[in-house]
Design a protein around this motif. Sequence first.
Motif, PDB file in Angstrom:
ATOM      1  N   ARG A   7      46.312  36.619  14.175  1.00 20.44           N
ATOM      2  CA  ARG A   7      45.755  37.218  15.743  1.00 20.44           C
ATOM      3  C   ARG A   7      46.223  36.353  16.565  1.00 20.44           C
ATOM      4  NH1 ARG A   7      41.719  36.756  19.516  1.00 20.44           N
ATOM      5  NH2 ARG A   7      41.042  38.640  20.264  1.00 20.44           N
ATOM      6  N   ILE A   8      47.363  37.021  17.507  1.00 17.36           N
ATOM      7  CA  ILE A   8      47.479  36.260  18.861  1.00 17.36           C
ATOM      8  C   ILE A   8      46.817  36.610  20.189  1.00 17.36           C
ATOM      9  CG2 ILE A   8      49.577  38.031  18.953  1.00 17.36           C
ATOM     10  CD1 ILE A   8      51.020  35.676  20.572  1.00 17.36           C
ATOM     11  N   ALA A   9      46.528  35.763  20.821  1.00 18.30           N
ATOM     12  CA  ALA A   9      45.940  36.244  22.059  1.00 18.30           C
ATOM     13  C   ALA A   9      46.254  35.396  23.112  1.00 18.30           C
ATOM     14  CB  ALA A   9      44.341  35.882  22.051  1.00 18.30           C
ATOM     15  N   SER A  10      46.545  36.104  24.538  1.00 14.20           N
ATOM     16  CA  SER A  10      46.864  35.381  25.773  1.00 14.20           C
ATOM     17  C   SER A  10      45.771  35.434  26.680  1.00 14.20           C
ATOM     18  CB  SER A  10      48.209  36.053  26.350  1.00 14.20           C
ATOM     19  OG  SER A  10      48.624  35.334  27.182  1.00 14.20           O
ATOM     20  N   PHE A  11      45.734  34.553  27.808  1.00 13.64           N
ATOM     21  CA  PHE A  11      44.659  34.431  28.491  1.00 13.64           C
ATOM     22  C   PHE A  11      45.120  34.419  29.989  1.00 13.64           C
ATOM     23  CE2 PHE A  11      43.235  33.225  24.654  1.00 13.64           C
ATOM     24  CZ  PHE A  11      42.086  33.972  24.219  1.00 13.64           C
ATOM     25  N   PRO A  12      45.814  35.326  30.635  1.00 12.20           N
ATOM     26  CA  PRO A  12      46.475  35.149  31.963  1.00 12.20           C
ATOM     27  C   PRO A  12      45.289  34.867  32.907  1.00 12.20           C
ATOM     28  CG  PRO A  12      46.490  37.290  31.447  1.00 12.20           C
ATOM     29  CD  PRO A  12      46.211  36.481  30.078  1.00 12.20           C
ATOM     30  N   MET A  13      45.527  33.948  33.798  1.00 13.50           N
ATOM     31  CA  MET A  13      44.567  33.544  34.971  1.00 13.50           C
ATOM     32  C   MET A  13      44.972  33.782  36.304  1.00 13.50           C
ATOM     33  SD  MET A  13      43.020  29.612  35.324  1.00 13.50           S
ATOM     34  CE  MET A  13      41.961  29.575  34.071  1.00 13.50           C
ATOM     35  N   LYS A  14      44.524  34.894  36.771  1.00 12.22           N
ATOM     36  CA  LYS A  14      44.964  35.347  38.147  1.00 12.22           C
ATOM     37  C   LYS A  14      43.751  35.448  39.265  1.00 12.22           C
ATOM     38  CE  LYS A  14      49.278  34.965  38.756  1.00 12.22           C
ATOM     39  NZ  LYS A  14      49.737  34.207  39.650  1.00 12.22           N
ATOM     40  N   GLY A  15      43.588  34.777  40.416  1.00  9.87           N
ATOM     41  CA  GLY A  15      42.448  34.911  41.103  1.00  9.87           C
ATOM     42  C   GLY A  15      41.841  33.793  41.139  1.00  9.87           C
ATOM     43  N   THR A  16      41.500  32.835  42.369  1.00 12.10           N
ATOM     44  CA  THR A  16      40.706  31.527  42.594  1.00 12.10           C
ATOM     45  C   THR A  16      39.942  31.772  43.768  1.00 12.10           C
ATOM     46  OG1 THR A  16      42.751  30.632  41.330  1.00 12.10           O
ATOM     47  CG2 THR A  16      41.039  29.402  42.614  1.00 12.10           C
ATOM     48  N   LYS A  70      43.514  43.208  46.670  1.00 13.81           N
ATOM     49  CA  LYS A  70      44.746  42.371  46.593  1.00 13.81           C
ATOM     50  C   LYS A  70      44.619  41.782  45.060  1.00 13.81           C
ATOM     51  CE  LYS A  70      47.122  38.525  46.581  1.00 13.81           C
ATOM     52  NZ  LYS A  70      47.050  37.155  45.844  1.00 13.81           N
ATOM     53  N   GLU A  71      43.482  40.971  44.918  1.00 11.47           N
ATOM     54  CA  GLU A  71      43.284  40.295  43.690  1.00 11.47           C
ATOM     55  C   GLU A  71      43.161  41.265  42.345  1.00 11.47           C
ATOM     56  OE1 GLU A  71      43.582  37.001  43.354  1.00 11.47           O
ATOM     57  OE2 GLU A  71      43.148  36.220  45.358  1.00 11.47           O
ATOM     58  N   ALA A  72      42.369  42.381  42.687  1.00  7.69           N
ATOM     59  CA  ALA A  72      42.346  43.157  41.488  1.00  7.69           C
ATOM     60  C   ALA A  72      44.015  43.875  41.247  1.00  7.69           C
ATOM     61  CB  ALA A  72      41.372  44.482  41.711  1.00  7.69           C
ATOM     62  N   ALA A  73      44.711  44.264  42.262  1.00 11.39           N
ATOM     63  CA  ALA A  73      46.101  44.679  41.915  1.00 11.39           C
ATOM     64  C   ALA A  73      47.086  43.559  41.310  1.00 11.39           C
ATOM     65  CB  ALA A  73      46.609  45.243  43.097  1.00 11.39           C
ATOM     66  N   GLU A  74      46.710  42.370  41.875  1.00 11.31           N
ATOM     67  CA  GLU A  74      47.480  41.326  41.134  1.00 11.31           C
ATOM     68  C   GLU A  74      47.063  40.996  39.654  1.00 11.31           C
ATOM     69  OE1 GLU A  74      48.139  36.580  41.865  1.00 11.31           O
ATOM     70  OE2 GLU A  74      47.193  37.713  43.302  1.00 11.31           O
ATOM     71  N   HIS A  75      45.933  40.901  39.351  1.00 13.85           N
ATOM     72  CA  HIS A  75      45.576  40.775  38.058  1.00 13.85           C
ATOM     73  C   HIS A  75      45.852  41.943  37.181  1.00 13.85           C
ATOM     74  CE1 HIS A  75      42.866  38.203  35.488  1.00 13.85           C
ATOM     75  NE2 HIS A  75      42.826  39.289  34.723  1.00 13.85           N
ATOM     76  N   ALA A  76      45.894  43.052  37.658  1.00 11.44           N
ATOM     77  CA  ALA A  76      46.191  44.173  36.766  1.00 11.44           C
ATOM     78  C   ALA A  76      47.704  44.068  36.447  1.00 11.44           C
ATOM     79  CB  ALA A  76      45.781  45.771  37.379  1.00 11.44           C
ATOM     80  N   THR A  77      48.456  43.671  37.274  1.00  9.01           N
ATOM     81  CA  THR A  77      49.813  43.779  37.059  1.00  9.01           C
ATOM     82  C   THR A  77      50.141  42.575  35.987  1.00  9.01           C
ATOM     83  OG1 THR A  77      50.367  44.232  39.512  1.00  9.01           O
ATOM     84  CG2 THR A  77      52.187  43.283  38.224  1.00  9.01           C
ATOM     85  N   ILE A  78      49.578  41.582  35.967  1.00  9.59           N
ATOM     86  CA  ILE A  78      49.721  40.419  34.965  1.00  9.59           C
ATOM     87  C   ILE A  78      49.312  40.753  33.849  1.00  9.59           C
ATOM     88  CG2 ILE A  78      49.178  38.082  34.640  1.00  9.59           C
ATOM     89  CD1 ILE A  78      51.182  38.273  36.300  1.00  9.59           C
TER      90      ILE A  78
END
Length: 322
Positions: free
Chosen positions: A135-144, A161-169
């Motif tokens: 099992r591989i998992a990635s945990f992108p962090m976007k929004g501070t 803006k934060e929601a759109a940025e996070h969805a893209t990543i």
Amino acid sequence: MNEYGSRREPFFFMFDFALEKPLVIPAERIHENEILFMFNGRGNASDIVPENDVEISFRRSPVRFEQYSEAFKYVICQIRAGNSFLVNLSAPTAIATNASLDALFRLSTARYKLRFRNEFVCFSPEIFVQIQGNRIASFPMKGTIDASLPDAATRILADPKEAAEHATIVDLIRNDISQIADKVWVERYRYLEEVKTQRGSLLQVSSEIAGLLPGNWPDRLGDLFLKLLPAGSISGAPKPKTLEIIRTAEWYDRGYYTGVAGYFDGRNLDSGVLIRFIEQQENGLVFKSGGGITAQSDVYAEYQELIDKVYLPIPHRESVTT
């Protein structure tokens, strides 16, 4: 990585952002290369805080707003031209402290801690990929956001803006993992984590994207990582064109900042993104930081976020002069 992985031999690895200076070191030779690391409590360095209680001074001198604004304007023009949806724009901040890189490494608290020779120290909160079993998992962090702000959690999660940025990543990481995994899914979407700093706490938004790898994945570790790098959360989307925009917009060399470092123990793998990064340069120390830019970004807010990320994760031991 393929060779050590196929032999199930433990090793440390590190990639710079431009993938020009990769390091792959077998476990028994890590000390020879002057590397100290602690990844999720595992590594080759003691995590005991030194007994002395000397107050640590820390002063930051951010890049001029005008210089950052010029780079920001170029990025926005590229986004409006349709060449990218999201660009991670970063900059170096000159800092001064009475602590050595080694002291900062030993005193700091972070999920991923790394000191490389006398060149840099990193204390990153962000997981890149973890592999357990197949099992591989990635945990992108976007929004501070500053956790002390009224209704901070609600504000960051409701910000369009934060929601759109996070969805893209999340979409980008899901596509990256789908290149190497047989099955991919989003395990958790936009959950909050608290990061403690000397100036208080930050809330950061992460997601978990998971997949199932073929049973022989250790035999092809190097091939798998090359398909995932550089990390989507610190580059942008679409990745190839966005990397070109970053090279033009930024006026400095990222080096190992926003690269990836990790450890394979012979069975499982853990790796982190090299953010929260202090580098020793000829004229002193610099702290490299950045944030994601979208068409909805405000230059003043983005500039402030870049500055807010310049901190030491050493609670209650530091005085700050800006």
